[in-house]
Write a protein that holds these residues in place. Structure first.
Motif, PDB file in Angstrom:
ATOM      1  N   UNK A  63       0.843  -1.193   0.000  1.00 38.52           N
ATOM      2  CA  UNK A  63       0.000   0.000   0.000  1.00 38.52           C
ATOM      3  C   UNK A  63       0.877   1.242   0.000  1.00 38.52           C
ATOM      4  N   UNK A  64       0.242   2.386  -0.230  1.00 40.75           N
ATOM      5  CA  UNK A  64       0.980   3.637  -0.108  1.00 40.75           C
ATOM      6  C   UNK A  64       1.190   3.967   1.366  1.00 40.75           C
ATOM      7  N   UNK A  65       0.116   3.892   2.152  1.00 40.25           N
ATOM      8  CA  UNK A  65       0.182   4.204   3.574  1.00 40.25           C
ATOM      9  C   UNK A  65      -0.457   3.074   4.365  1.00 40.25           C
ATOM     10  N   UNK A  73       0.131 -10.090  10.724  1.00 36.83           N
ATOM     11  CA  UNK A  73       1.091 -11.195  10.663  1.00 36.83           C
ATOM     12  C   UNK A  73       1.415 -11.368   9.191  1.00 36.83           C
ATOM     13  N   UNK A  74       2.552 -10.838   8.781  1.00 37.88           N
ATOM     14  CA  UNK A  74       2.948 -10.862   7.381  1.00 37.88           C
ATOM     15  C   UNK A  74       3.876  -9.701   7.089  1.00 37.88           C
ATOM     16  N   UNK A  75       4.289  -9.584   5.854  1.00 36.88           N
ATOM     17  CA  UNK A  75       5.200  -8.522   5.451  1.00 36.88           C
ATOM     18  C   UNK A  75       4.428  -7.340   4.887  1.00 36.88           C
ATOM     19  N   UNK A  76       5.002  -6.140   5.028  1.00 33.26           N
ATOM     20  CA  UNK A  76       4.355  -4.935   4.532  1.00 33.26           C
ATOM     21  C   UNK A  76       5.347  -4.088   3.751  1.00 33.26           C
ATOM     22  N   UNK A  77       4.878  -3.578   2.629  1.00 29.15           N
ATOM     23  CA  UNK A  77       5.631  -2.626   1.823  1.00 29.15           C
ATOM     24  C   UNK A  77       4.740  -1.411   1.664  1.00 29.15           C
ATOM     25  N   UNK A  78       5.211  -0.254   2.103  1.00 25.78           N
ATOM     26  CA  UNK A  78       4.401   0.961   2.016  1.00 25.78           C
ATOM     27  C   UNK A  78       5.297   2.157   1.741  1.00 25.78           C
ATOM     28  N   UNK A  81       4.709   5.734   3.970  1.00 25.96           N
ATOM     29  CA  UNK A  81       4.876   5.547   5.406  1.00 25.96           C
ATOM     30  C   UNK A  81       4.081   4.382   5.976  1.00 25.96           C
ATOM     31  N   UNK A  82       4.572   3.925   7.163  1.00 30.35           N
ATOM     32  CA  UNK A  82       3.882   2.963   8.006  1.00 30.35           C
ATOM     33  C   UNK A  82       3.820   3.562   9.395  1.00 30.35           C
ATOM     34  N   UNK A  83       2.630   3.459  10.014  1.00 31.41           N
ATOM     35  CA  UNK A  83       2.461   3.952  11.375  1.00 31.41           C
ATOM     36  C   UNK A  83       1.921   2.831  12.242  1.00 31.41           C
ATOM     37  N   UNK A  89       0.135  -4.995  17.089  1.00 27.11           N
ATOM     38  CA  UNK A  89       1.027  -6.151  17.131  1.00 27.11           C
ATOM     39  C   UNK A  89       1.425  -6.411  15.683  1.00 27.11           C
ATOM     40  N   UNK A  90       2.709  -6.554  15.430  1.00 27.58           N
ATOM     41  CA  UNK A  90       3.177  -6.737  14.062  1.00 27.58           C
ATOM     42  C   UNK A  90       4.236  -7.820  14.049  1.00 27.58           C
ATOM     43  N   UNK A  91       4.022  -8.838  13.231  1.00 25.40           N
ATOM     44  CA  UNK A  91       4.991  -9.912  13.091  1.00 25.40           C
ATOM     45  C   UNK A  91       5.301 -10.061  11.606  1.00 25.40           C
ATOM     46  N   UNK A  92       6.479  -9.609  11.203  1.00 25.56           N
ATOM     47  CA  UNK A  92       6.873  -9.660   9.800  1.00 25.56           C
ATOM     48  C   UNK A  92       7.848  -8.539   9.481  1.00 25.56           C
ATOM     49  N   UNK A  93       8.227  -8.466   8.222  1.00 24.04           N
ATOM     50  CA  UNK A  93       9.165  -7.436   7.764  1.00 24.04           C
ATOM     51  C   UNK A  93       8.394  -6.234   7.245  1.00 24.04           C
ATOM     52  N   UNK A  94       8.988  -5.044   7.439  1.00 26.20           N
ATOM     53  CA  UNK A  94       8.392  -3.804   6.961  1.00 26.20           C
ATOM     54  C   UNK A  94       9.414  -3.079   6.094  1.00 26.20           C
ATOM     55  N   UNK A  95       8.985  -2.701   4.887  1.00 22.61           N
ATOM     56  CA  UNK A  95       9.820  -1.872   4.007  1.00 22.61           C
ATOM     57  C   UNK A  95       9.077  -0.578   3.747  1.00 22.61           C
ATOM     58  N   UNK A  96       9.674   0.527   4.214  1.00 23.92           N
ATOM     59  CA  UNK A  96       9.069   1.836   4.056  1.00 23.92           C
ATOM     60  C   UNK A  96      10.132   2.907   4.273  1.00 23.92           C
ATOM     61  N   UNK A  97       9.993   4.057   3.604  1.00 24.89           N
ATOM     62  CA  UNK A  97      10.949   5.136   3.860  1.00 24.89           C
ATOM     63  C   UNK A  97      10.724   5.828   5.201  1.00 24.89           C
ATOM     64  N   UNK A  98       9.483   5.748   5.732  1.00 28.53           N
ATOM     65  CA  UNK A  98       9.175   6.455   6.986  1.00 28.53           C
ATOM     66  C   UNK A  98       8.358   5.542   7.896  1.00 28.53           C
ATOM     67  N   UNK A  99       8.895   5.243   9.087  1.00 25.64           N
ATOM     68  CA  UNK A  99       8.209   4.396  10.065  1.00 25.64           C
ATOM     69  C   UNK A  99       7.963   5.198  11.326  1.00 25.64           C
TER      70      UNK A  99
END
Length: 103
Positions: A63-65, A73-78, A81-83, A89-99
């Protein structure tokens, strides 16, 4: 232009999965998505994805945001940003320029 709502409304095109709902499958959400129930599968092409306090996503998110108050439970690409809110609760990898992570 066609007599519709003016563009820029953040809830225009919002898809809601309510608290009592369970969704299983793959969703290409061309707009915004709010999950208050349980979503099992992958989400792609979304503009904004919001996971409510009782919401659960078991799968990958593109997603964009992304704003998470519930569980992912899974990976996220945004991008951009991710907030993560304090209740998340987050279990997985996150790829984002702004966390952003609340205390």
């Amino acid at each position: 232009m066609f007599g519709g709502k003016p563009r820029g409304d953040s809830h225009e095109g919002m898809t809601l999965i309510c608290e009592e709902a369970f969704f299983h499958g793959t969703l290409a959400a061309k707009g915004s998505l709010r999950v208050e129930g349980t979503f099992e599968g992958d989400i792609s092409d979304a503009v904004d994805v919001e996971v409510g306090a009782k919401g659960r996503i078991l799968g990958n998110i593109a997603a964009e945001t992304l704003i998470v108050a519930g569980e992912v439970v899974g990976n996220a690409v945004a991008s951009p940003s991710v907030e993560r809110l304090a209740s998340s609760k987050f279990s997985g990898d996150v790829r984002t320029p702004k966390l952003k992570v609340d205390e």
